[in-house]
Design a protein around this motif. Structure first.
Motif, PDB file in Angstrom:
ATOM      1  N   ASN A   1      13.999  36.200  21.192  1.00  0.00           N
ATOM      2  CA  ASN A   1      15.181  37.055  21.080  1.00  0.00           C
ATOM      3  C   ASN A   1      16.424  36.191  21.292  1.00  0.00           C
ATOM      4  N   PRO A   2      17.210  35.945  20.234  1.00  0.00           N
ATOM      5  CA  PRO A   2      18.366  35.044  20.366  1.00  0.00           C
ATOM      6  C   PRO A   2      19.505  35.643  21.185  1.00  0.00           C
ATOM      7  N   TYR A   3      19.409  36.925  21.541  1.00  0.00           N
ATOM      8  CA  TYR A   3      20.510  37.583  22.251  1.00  0.00           C
ATOM      9  C   TYR A   3      20.321  37.604  23.763  1.00  0.00           C
ATOM     10  N   VAL A   4      19.129  37.272  24.248  1.00  0.00           N
ATOM     11  CA  VAL A   4      18.930  37.257  25.695  1.00  0.00           C
ATOM     12  C   VAL A   4      19.572  36.000  26.276  1.00  0.00           C
ATOM     13  N   ALA A   5      19.772  36.005  27.587  1.00  0.00           N
ATOM     14  CA  ALA A   5      20.347  34.839  28.252  1.00  0.00           C
ATOM     15  C   ALA A   5      19.389  33.656  28.154  1.00  0.00           C
ATOM     16  N   ARG A   6      19.936  32.460  27.964  1.00  0.00           N
ATOM     17  CA  ARG A   6      19.112  31.252  27.983  1.00  0.00           C
ATOM     18  C   ARG A   6      18.549  31.066  29.389  1.00  0.00           C
ATOM     19  N   ALA A   7      17.242  30.859  29.464  1.00  0.00           N
ATOM     20  CA  ALA A   7      16.591  30.711  30.766  1.00  0.00           C
ATOM     21  C   ALA A   7      15.288  29.942  30.576  1.00  0.00           C
ATOM     22  N   PRO A   8      14.915  29.063  31.522  1.00  0.00           N
ATOM     23  CA  PRO A   8      13.699  28.264  31.370  1.00  0.00           C
ATOM     24  C   PRO A   8      12.422  29.008  31.754  1.00  0.00           C
ATOM     25  N   PHE A   9      12.549  30.219  32.256  1.00  0.00           N
ATOM     26  CA  PHE A   9      11.385  31.008  32.663  1.00  0.00           C
ATOM     27  C   PHE A   9      11.147  32.130  31.659  1.00  0.00           C
ATOM     28  N   GLY A  10      10.006  32.798  31.798  1.00  0.00           N
ATOM     29  CA  GLY A  10       9.701  33.928  30.940  1.00  0.00           C
ATOM     30  C   GLY A  10       8.471  34.642  31.430  1.00  0.00           C
ATOM     31  N   PRO A  11       8.113  35.747  30.786  1.00  0.00           N
ATOM     32  CA  PRO A  11       6.928  36.498  31.191  1.00  0.00           C
ATOM     33  C   PRO A  11       5.688  35.605  31.204  1.00  0.00           C
ATOM     34  N   GLY A  12       4.842  35.834  32.180  1.00  0.00           N
ATOM     35  CA  GLY A  12       3.618  35.058  32.316  1.00  0.00           C
ATOM     36  C   GLY A  12       3.714  33.924  33.310  1.00  0.00           C
ATOM     37  N   GLU A  13       4.922  33.528  33.706  1.00  0.00           N
ATOM     38  CA  GLU A  13       5.049  32.441  34.673  1.00  0.00           C
ATOM     39  C   GLU A  13       4.483  32.885  36.020  1.00  0.00           C
ATOM     40  N   HIS A  14       3.625  32.048  36.584  1.00  0.00           N
ATOM     41  CA  HIS A  14       2.964  32.371  37.856  1.00  0.00           C
ATOM     42  C   HIS A  14       2.809  31.081  38.644  1.00  0.00           C
ATOM     43  N   LEU A  15       3.611  30.950  39.690  1.00  0.00           N
ATOM     44  CA  LEU A  15       3.604  29.765  40.538  1.00  0.00           C
ATOM     45  C   LEU A  15       2.958  30.141  41.869  1.00  0.00           C
ATOM     46  N   VAL A  16       1.924  29.416  42.242  1.00  0.00           N
ATOM     47  CA  VAL A  16       1.190  29.696  43.486  1.00  0.00           C
ATOM     48  C   VAL A  16       1.495  28.601  44.495  1.00  0.00           C
ATOM     49  N   TYR A  17       1.660  28.993  45.756  1.00  0.00           N
ATOM     50  CA  TYR A  17       2.089  28.076  46.810  1.00  0.00           C
ATOM     51  C   TYR A  17       1.150  28.111  48.005  1.00  0.00           C
ATOM     52  N   ASN A  18       0.963  26.949  48.628  1.00  0.00           N
ATOM     53  CA  ASN A  18       0.434  26.901  49.983  1.00  0.00           C
ATOM     54  C   ASN A  18       1.584  27.208  50.937  1.00  0.00           C
ATOM     55  N   VAL A  19       1.316  28.049  51.912  1.00  0.00           N
ATOM     56  CA  VAL A  19       2.335  28.445  52.876  1.00  0.00           C
ATOM     57  C   VAL A  19       2.024  27.802  54.221  1.00  0.00           C
ATOM     58  N   LYS A  20       3.046  27.209  54.824  1.00  0.00           N
ATOM     59  CA  LYS A  20       2.896  26.603  56.142  1.00  0.00           C
ATOM     60  C   LYS A  20       3.953  27.154  57.090  1.00  0.00           C
ATOM     61  N   VAL A  21       3.583  27.231  58.351  1.00  0.00           N
ATOM     62  CA  VAL A  21       4.539  27.477  59.426  1.00  0.00           C
ATOM     63  C   VAL A  21       4.492  26.247  60.318  1.00  0.00           C
ATOM     64  N   GLY A  22       5.591  25.498  60.336  1.00  0.00           N
ATOM     65  CA  GLY A  22       5.554  24.201  60.994  1.00  0.00           C
ATOM     66  C   GLY A  22       4.582  23.301  60.250  1.00  0.00           C
ATOM     67  N   ILE A  23       3.627  22.707  60.969  1.00  0.00           N
ATOM     68  CA  ILE A  23       2.644  21.821  60.348  1.00  0.00           C
ATOM     69  C   ILE A  23       1.356  22.538  59.983  1.00  0.00           C
ATOM     70  N   PHE A  24       1.273  23.826  60.287  1.00  0.00           N
ATOM     71  CA  PHE A  24       0.032  24.562  60.121  1.00  0.00           C
ATOM     72  C   PHE A  24      -0.003  25.321  58.801  1.00  0.00           C
ATOM     73  N   GLY A  25      -1.091  25.143  58.030  1.00  0.00           N
ATOM     74  CA  GLY A  25      -1.316  25.949  56.848  1.00  0.00           C
ATOM     75  C   GLY A  25      -1.712  27.346  57.257  1.00  0.00           C
ATOM     76  N   VAL A  26      -0.998  28.355  56.753  1.00  0.00           N
ATOM     77  CA  VAL A  26      -1.229  29.712  57.237  1.00  0.00           C
ATOM     78  C   VAL A  26      -1.576  30.704  56.138  1.00  0.00           C
ATOM     79  N   GLY A  27      -1.459  30.306  54.875  1.00  0.00           N
ATOM     80  CA  GLY A  27      -1.745  31.284  53.835  1.00  0.00           C
ATOM     81  C   GLY A  27      -1.270  30.835  52.472  1.00  0.00           C
ATOM     82  N   GLU A  28      -0.906  31.809  51.651  1.00  0.00           N
ATOM     83  CA  GLU A  28      -0.575  31.541  50.257  1.00  0.00           C
ATOM     84  C   GLU A  28       0.614  32.396  49.834  1.00  0.00           C
ATOM     85  N   GLY A  29       1.342  31.900  48.855  1.00  0.00           N
ATOM     86  CA  GLY A  29       2.470  32.637  48.300  1.00  0.00           C
ATOM     87  C   GLY A  29       2.493  32.523  46.790  1.00  0.00           C
ATOM     88  N   HIS A  30       3.378  33.271  46.172  1.00  0.00           N
ATOM     89  CA  HIS A  30       3.506  33.180  44.711  1.00  0.00           C
ATOM     90  C   HIS A  30       4.893  33.641  44.289  1.00  0.00           C
TER      91      HIS A  30
END
Length: 292
Positions: A40-69
Motif C-alpha cells: 500500500n503506497p499510502y501507508v507510512a513508511r516503516a521497517p516493520f509489518g504484520p507477522g513480525e515476532h521478536l522473542v526475548y530472554n528476560v533477566k532481572v539483574g544477572i538472573f534469567g527469569v523468563g521470556e518476552g516478545h
C-alpha cells in the motif's frame, strides 16, 4: 548536537464514542505473513509489518527469569481507522517475585498515531490495568476500565509501545536529540529521545551492530523518568529491538530483554518492503540474525 522538533499536526477525522467492550489480547504468536500481502503506497513508511515476532530472554539483574516478545499481528480497525495491532509481553519470576506485563497498542497505518492502548502490569508488589481509548477530534482520552478521562497531549497521540515503533522510523543518527510533543497525556510531554552511541550486542539471536537510544517520558510508565531505560536497535534498515533495559519500581536491579529469535514481518509500504527484501536476500527469512 542536532535538535529535531516534531510538533502535532492538524486534527484527524473520525472519532466517535468508544464501545465499552473488553479487549481480548492475543496469546499466540502472530502467523508468518506471506510475501503476497498487498503493498500500500499510502501507508507510512516503516521497517516493520504484520507477522513480525521478536522473542526475548528476560533477566532481572544477572538472573534469567523468563521470556518476552514484541509482535505485530494482522491489521485491525478502531472505529473505522485501519491500524497495526502490536503487543509487548514480559513474563518471568525470581525467588517468588514475579513480573507479568502485557502492553498492547493499536496505531494508525497512515499516521502511526495511537487509537487504543491497553496496559496490564504485574510487577513484584505492583499491579495496574488500564484501557485507554483516544479521540483526537475531541482532543480527549478516556479510560474504559474506570471513569477517568483527560485532554490529549497531542492530536496525533502516541502511547508507550507505539513510541517504540515510531522510533524505528526515525533516522537515529548518533548525537541527535528528538523532542516530540506526541505523548497522549500532556504531562508526559515533551518526550525526549537521545541517540547516544553505536554499540554491539551479542545475543542468542546473533551478534548485532546497534544504535543506542534513551527515551524519556515524564510519567510512571515503561520509559518513565525513574526507569533509566535504554533501547538498542539494529544499525540497519530493520531497526529491530535487540536489547532493552528498564528499572523496576521498588526492586533493586534492572529488567533487561535480550533478543532470542526473529520472525521477520512484511512491511506494507512498497519502498520499505523493497529495502527489507534486500536484507532478507542476505540471510535467512526466519533468522538467527547476525552482524550486517
Amino acid at each position: 548536537m542536532k535538535m529535531v522538533h516534531v510538533w502535532s499536526a492538524a486534527a484527524l477525522l473520525l472519532a466517535s464514542s468508544a464501545p465499552a467492550v473488553a479487549q481480548e489480547l492475543p496469546e499466540e504468536p502472530p502467523p508468518s505473513v506471506p510475501d503476497s500481502l498487498e503493498a500500500n503506497p499510502y501507508v507510512a513508511r516503516a521497517p516493520f509489518g504484520p507477522g513480525e515476532h521478536l522473542v526475548y530472554n528476560v533477566k532481572v539483574g544477572i538472573f534469567g527469569v523468563g521470556e518476552g516478545h514484541m509482535s505485530v499481528y494482522p491489521m485491525d480497525t478502531v472505529r473505522g481507522n485501519e491500524t497495526y495491532r502490536a503487543v509487548m509481553g514480559i513474563e518471568g519470576s525470581l525467588m517468588g517475585l514475579g513480573v507479568d506485563d502485557l502492553y498492547a497498542t493499536w496505531f494508525d497505518l497512515y499516521t502511526l498515531q495511537s487509537w487504543r492502548f491497553i496496559r496490564d502490569v504485574k510487577q513484584v508488589s505492583y499491579e495496574s490495568f488500564r484501557h485507554y481509548e483516544f479521540f483526537p477530534q475531541r482532543g480527549t482520552w478516556e479510560r474504559q476500565d474506570n471513569d477517568e478521562f483527560g485532554d490529549l497531549g497531542s492530536q496525533l497521540p502516541l502511547d508507550d509501545i507505539a513510541f517504540v515503533y515510531y522510533i524505528r522510523t526515525l533516522p537515529l543518527e548518533v548525537g541527535d536529540t528528538y523532542t516530540l510533543d506526541r505523548y497522549f497525556k500532556d504531562e508526559g510531554n515533551p518526550v525526549v529521545i537521545h541517540v547516544l552511541r553505536k554499540d554491539q550486542r551479542e545475543t542468542d539471536a546473533g551478534t548485532f551492530n546497534t544504535v543506542v537510544v534513551k527515551p524519556l517520558i515524564r510519567t510512571d510508565g515503561l520509559f518513565g523518568e525513574g526507569g533509566d531505560a535504554e533501547l538498542h536497535f539494529t544499525d540497519d534498515d530493520r531497526r529491530l529491538l535487540v536489547y532493552m533495559k528498564s528499572n523496576i519500581p521498588n526492586f533493586p536491579g534492572s529488567l533487561t530483554l535480550h533478543l532470542k529469535s526473529i520472525q521477520e514481518g512484511v512491511p506494507l509500504h512498497p519502498e520499505s518492503r523493497a529495502r527489507m527484501v534486500e536484507v532478507w536476500d542476505n540471510g535467512p527469512r526466519e533468522a538467527a540474525g547476525g552482524s550486517r
